[in-house]
Scaffold this active site. Structure first.
Site: not given
Ligand code: SAM
Ligand code: SF4
Ligand code: DTB
Length: 347
Positions: A70, A74, A77, A114, A145, A205, A277
């Site tokens: 990606c 973030c 992530c 989901c 979802c 959500c 949740r």
């Molecule tokens: N890429 C899309 C987005 O970011 O909108 C969808 C998938 S993203 C992985 C969905 C959510 O997972 C993130 O917004 C975050 O809140 C949660 N998430 C991701 N990595 C995480 C982590 N290491 N610990 C806790 N929550 C996490």
């Molecule tokens: Fe990409 Fe992870 Fe951010 Fe979702 S949360 S946009 S998968 S970097």
């Protein structure tokens, strides 16, 4: 002499005077956080019992339909291509693999499936595959979802037309902590996507993550953002950061577990009818802490051995926990009601 605690009035839970009835100030939410733990839990239980069966838990199973690579940054992530987490990126899964996973989730007792993709936003070429997944999963009798990143209004309408029940898009943290975590999309971008989802008629959500170095005031500010959405989300995932080596937040200081429970209780009180949740981070919690989260008003979990790229408690461990706590998965009839129903049908 025995001291009896003063009865707690529900009207004292309302937002501060001078602000519209439906709006929560950060100060009013911080005041909830500041309550003695037992009072906060009692209030959350009162609200919870007004709207839900406290012994029921909704089960959602997650599947990563497109993993890694990606472009976003973030900081929590593992799927960002900007961090070296050792994760192998993969393409969008074929429909039959998605349907197989959905069928297995249903067989284990999940009622919602989901599907998550590591995208900034879906591309036009992805949409026919995505809509076919929604259609196939809902035909199995599961709620659907998706979480695919940012959506414009047209994409949201396409998902609605395909039959999508929920769209997950998190605010993640407070507006003033956001810039310390993510630079490639803005808070307003997230609010815009939520607006498109809402306007398309899809259930929202939306939640966040605890444990990303934020202060309590910032946690209260995230809760205010969520609770003041009009209407507030139908589903609110509260994630405890899963620290993944290689991400900027790998060494973030974990929050006090009671602070996590307080956050669940605050979500329950400020968004009485939402499904809260208890999301990522359960594997790192013991059963006692999870029980406290349910007592504070959580009534949904991610169920299944994997989240997206990290692990989740094994299904057998969760089933044992439900048994020990007398929790019933939503959609499963209780013994009492099923024997009443069979007696009625025999009569
Ligand atoms: N890429 C899309 C987005 O970011 O909108 C969808 C998938 S993203 C992985 C969905 C959510 O997972 C993130 O917004 C975050 O809140 C949660 N998430 C991701 N990595 C995480 C982590 N290491 N610990 C806790 N929550 C996490
Ligand atoms: Fe990409 Fe992870 Fe951010 Fe979702 S949360 S946009 S998968 S970097
Ligand atoms: C949400 O709030 N939490 C889920 C879901 N929405 C998509 C994701 C948790 C991801 C945890 C890290 C991982 O497994 O990659």
């Amino acid at each position: 002499m025995t001291t009896v605690a003063a009865p707690i009035s529900l009207s004292s839970l309302r937002p501060a005077q001078g602000v519209p009835e439906s709006r929560w100030t950060v100060a009013a939410i911080e005041a909830l956080y500041d309550l003695p733990f037992m009072d906060l839990l009692f209030r959350a239980q009162q609200v919870h019992r007004q709207h839900f069966n406290p012994n029921e838990v909704q089960l959602s199973t997650l599947l990563s339909i497109k993993t890694g690579g990606c472009a976003e940054d973030c900081g929590y992530c593992p799927q960002s291509s900007q961090f070296d987490t050792g994760l192998e990126a993969s393409k969008l899964l074929p429909l039959d693999e998605v349907l197989q996973a959905a069928s297995a989730a249903k067989a284990q007792g999940a009622t919602r499936f989901c599907m998550g993709a590591a995208w900034r936003s879906p591309k036009p070429r992805d949409m026919p595959h995505i809509t076919a997944m929604i259609d196939g999963v809902r035909r199995m009798g599961l709620q659907t979802c998706m979480t695919l990143g940012m959506l414009d209004d047209q994409q949201a309408r396409q998902l609605k037309d395909a039959g999508l029940d929920y769209y997950n898009h998190n605010l993640d943290t407070s507006p003033d902590h956001y810039g310390a975590v993510i630079s490639t999309r803005t808070y307003q971008d997230r609010l815009d996507t939520l607006e498109h989802v809402r306007e398309a008629g899809i259930n929202v959500c939306c939640g966040g993550i605890v444990g990303m170095g934020e202060t309590r005031t910032q946690r209260a500010s995230l809760m205010a953002q969520l609770a003041n959405l009009e209407p507030y989300p139908e589903s609110v995932p509260i994630n405890n950061l899963v620290p993944v080596p290689g991400t900027p937040l790998a060494d973030a200081e974990p929050v006090d577990p009671f602070e996590f429970v307080r956050t669940i209780a605050v979500a329950r009180i400020t968004m009485p009818t939402t499904v809260v949740r208890l999301s990522a981070g359960r594997e790192q919690m013991d059963d006692t802490l999870q029980a406290l989260c349910f007592a504070a008003g959580a009534n949904s979990i991610f169920y299944g051995d994997r989240l997206l790229t990290t692990t989740n408690p094994q299904v057998q461990r969760d089933q044992r926990l439900f048994q020990r706590l007398g929790l019933k998965p939503q959609g499963e009839r209780s013994q009492a009601s099923s024997s009443a129903a069979s007696a009625a049908s025999a009569a």
